[in-house]
Design an enzyme around this catalytic site. Structure first.
Site, mmCIF file in Angstrom:
data_model
loop_
_atom_site.group_PDB
_atom_site.id
_atom_site.type_symbol
_atom_site.label_atom_id
_atom_site.label_comp_id
_atom_site.label_asym_id
_atom_site.label_seq_id
_atom_site.Cartn_x
_atom_site.Cartn_y
_atom_site.Cartn_z
ATOM 1 N N ASP A 46 0.831 -1.200 0.000
ATOM 2 C CA ASP A 46 0.000 0.000 0.000
ATOM 3 C C ASP A 46 0.869 1.256 0.000
ATOM 4 O O ASP A 46 1.952 1.267 -0.595
ATOM 5 C CB ASP A 46 -0.938 -0.028 1.214
ATOM 6 C CG ASP A 46 -2.301 0.576 0.922
ATOM 7 O OD1 ASP A 46 -2.377 1.811 0.812
ATOM 8 O OD2 ASP A 46 -3.264 -0.195 0.810
ATOM 9 N N HIS B 217 -3.917 5.905 3.768
ATOM 10 C CA HIS B 217 -4.598 4.713 3.258
ATOM 11 C C HIS B 217 -3.999 3.430 3.816
ATOM 12 O O HIS B 217 -4.709 2.564 4.344
ATOM 13 C CB HIS B 217 -4.539 4.724 1.732
ATOM 14 C CG HIS B 217 -5.419 3.720 1.064
ATOM 15 N ND1 HIS B 217 -5.052 2.406 0.905
ATOM 16 C CD2 HIS B 217 -6.649 3.853 0.511
ATOM 17 C CE1 HIS B 217 -6.030 1.754 0.269
ATOM 18 N NE2 HIS B 217 -7.007 2.615 0.019
ATOM 19 N N ASN C 56 -13.409 -0.696 -8.258
ATOM 20 C CA ASN C 56 -14.348 -0.054 -9.173
ATOM 21 C C ASN C 56 -13.608 0.444 -10.405
ATOM 22 O O ASN C 56 -13.615 1.614 -10.717
ATOM 23 C CB ASN C 56 -15.031 1.134 -8.491
ATOM 24 C CG ASN C 56 -16.495 0.857 -8.183
ATOM 25 O OD1 ASN C 56 -17.120 0.018 -8.807
ATOM 26 N ND2 ASN C 56 -17.020 1.567 -7.211
ATOM 27 N N SER D 290 -11.346 -1.105 -0.680
ATOM 28 C CA SER D 290 -10.001 -1.029 -0.096
ATOM 29 C C SER D 290 -10.017 -1.361 1.384
ATOM 30 O O SER D 290 -9.048 -1.913 1.919
ATOM 31 C CB SER D 290 -9.424 0.381 -0.275
ATOM 32 O OG SER D 290 -8.953 0.578 -1.571
#
Length: 424
Positions: A110, A139, A229, A296
């Site tokens: 990540d 994130h 997506n 995520s």
């Protein structure tokens, strides 16, 4: 959206090199990753050597490159949080009575992890971006917290597998990334012995990424990825990778009602659903967030469950671990739901008949022929003598009984015969 990180192929603009050189580096990385994948599929020992050589090249290049200026602005978090609905929904305290994931290593591919966070201090960090190990997006820190944030007194949030070890492989610093670097991050995680590899990243299909996943699976890692997506050029939904690759545990997002979230990609093949709407987790800057959304943040819930399963059932390989998570889910309905909401308690404790057959212990080796002494032959003479002795004893017993009755009666009559009187 925070929960969505679209990986695109860059030309390594951050590296001070002419375009032709940058393109050559990307092409070389793809070729090397392809070699790694081919070796992994062939099951040769060369796969390990190729992976080591490739990751060594990347880390050497990273160490020799000055860190590019990066705007570090992960956004503001909060220090006041409530209990997560996801934690209640998944009944994690019940699962923790059986296992908390001790002994399992989960790699977070990540944006890095803020290991200064009090619940993430057991994190080991590797940077492949030449920007340092810090998380400038937040994130990766959020993903890591969902997986294995340690228990902390007074904090109502804990990771799914709070005793698992975290390995942060930083492959992006600005929300975009190089697919070749993403592939190498997956290879590096597998080479370092990660039992679980979480990839909360969306990318398009590329040979080097596909080969990296093949290599990780060959190394017995469970690869968990967000269904995402991804959009095609014409605006219609398309499958996200590496989630769409065979053998990957692909995760869609669900809301508190257990139904698939509208933002969750229904085109990507989905294995299971997990909480991905209004999610709470750790955040960069020693803070928290309660409004995280997207696949995520659904993927790390499943990565945490996989860590619990691997800790509880170390005898299972990655294929059977993935199958167990899918078979014990709550059941799905409709496109993009897979087997339904993941069920940690069943995943850890269920007895699967087919699995028991597959794991049945080997039959013990037969005993040697001389291990049991044969019975002696029948002695007919001894049996005959015993029979006659028994008959003689019986006869003597009968005579004694008769004598015991007749002798007293004879004495009473004076040994005279009895008489019969005629009565008219």
């Amino acid at each position: 959206m925070i929960g969505r990180m679209l990986v695109t192929v860059l030309v390594l603009a951050a590296v001070a090199a002419p375009p032709a050189v940058a393109e050559a580096e990307v092409g070389a990385a793809e070729v090397r990753a392809a070699e790694v994948g081919a070796a992994a599929r062939a099951g040769t020992a060369g796969a390990v050597s190729a992976a080591r050589a490739e990751t060594s090249v990347v880390e050497a290049g990273t160490a020799g490159t000055a860190a590019a200026p990066v705007r570090c602005n992960p956004g503001r978090g909060t220090t006041s949080i409530g209990e997560s609905w996801a934690q209640r929904r998944l009944s994690l305290p019940e699962v923790w009575e059986l296992t908390k994931g001790a002994g399992v290593t989960v790699a977070v591919v990540d944006s890095g992890v803020d290991s200064r966070h009090p619940q993430l201090r057991r994190t080991r960090s590797i940077d492949l971006t030449a920007t340092g190990a810090r998380d400038c997006l937040g994130h990766g820190t959020a993903v890591a917290g969902i997986i294995a944030a340690a228990e902390m007194k007074g904090v109502p949030f804990t990771g799914v597998a709070p005793q698992a070890k975290l390995l942060s492989i930083k492959q992006t610093s600005d929300g975009t990334g190089d697919v070749a670097r993403l592939a190498l991050a997956i290879v590096r995680a597998a080479e370092l012995g990660a039992d679980v590899i979480n990839v909360s990243v969306e990318a398009r299909d590329q040979a080097d990424l596909r080969n990296a996943v093949t290599y990780a699976l060959a190394m017995d890692a469970v690869v968990v990825a967000a269904a995402g997506n991804v959009q095609k050029e014409d605006g219609t939904p398309g499958p996200a990778y590496p989630a769409a690759y065979e053998g990957v545990l692909s995760v869609g997002a669900a809301g508190p009602d257990g139904a698939r979230a509208d933002s969750s990609n229904a085109v990507t093949p989905v294995s299971v659903l997990a909480p991905g709407k209004g999610v709470t987790s750790t955040w960069a800057g020693r803070a928290y967030r309660e409004d995280l959304e997207g696949t995520s943040f659904a993927a790390p819930y499943v990565a945490g469950v996989v860590a619990l399963v691997r800790a509880r059932h170390p005898e299972l390989d990655n294929v059977r671990v993935r199958r167990r998570v899918e078979l014990t889910a709550n059941g799905g309905a409709g496109a993009g739901t897979g087997a339904g909401m993941v069920n940690p308690l069943l995943a850890v404790s269920a007895i699967l008949p087919s699995e028991q057959v597959a794991l049945a212990p080997r039959q013990a080796a037969p005993l040697p022929g001389n291990a049991v002494r044969p019975a002696p032959p029948e002695d007919s003479r001894a049996i005959s003598i015993s029979l006659w002795v028994a008959l003689g004893s019986l006869a003597v017993g009968v005579l004694v009984t008769v004598a015991g009755i007749a002798v007293p009666m004879g004495r009473r009559r004076g040994w005279r015969p009895g008489s019969v009187e005629n009565q008219t």
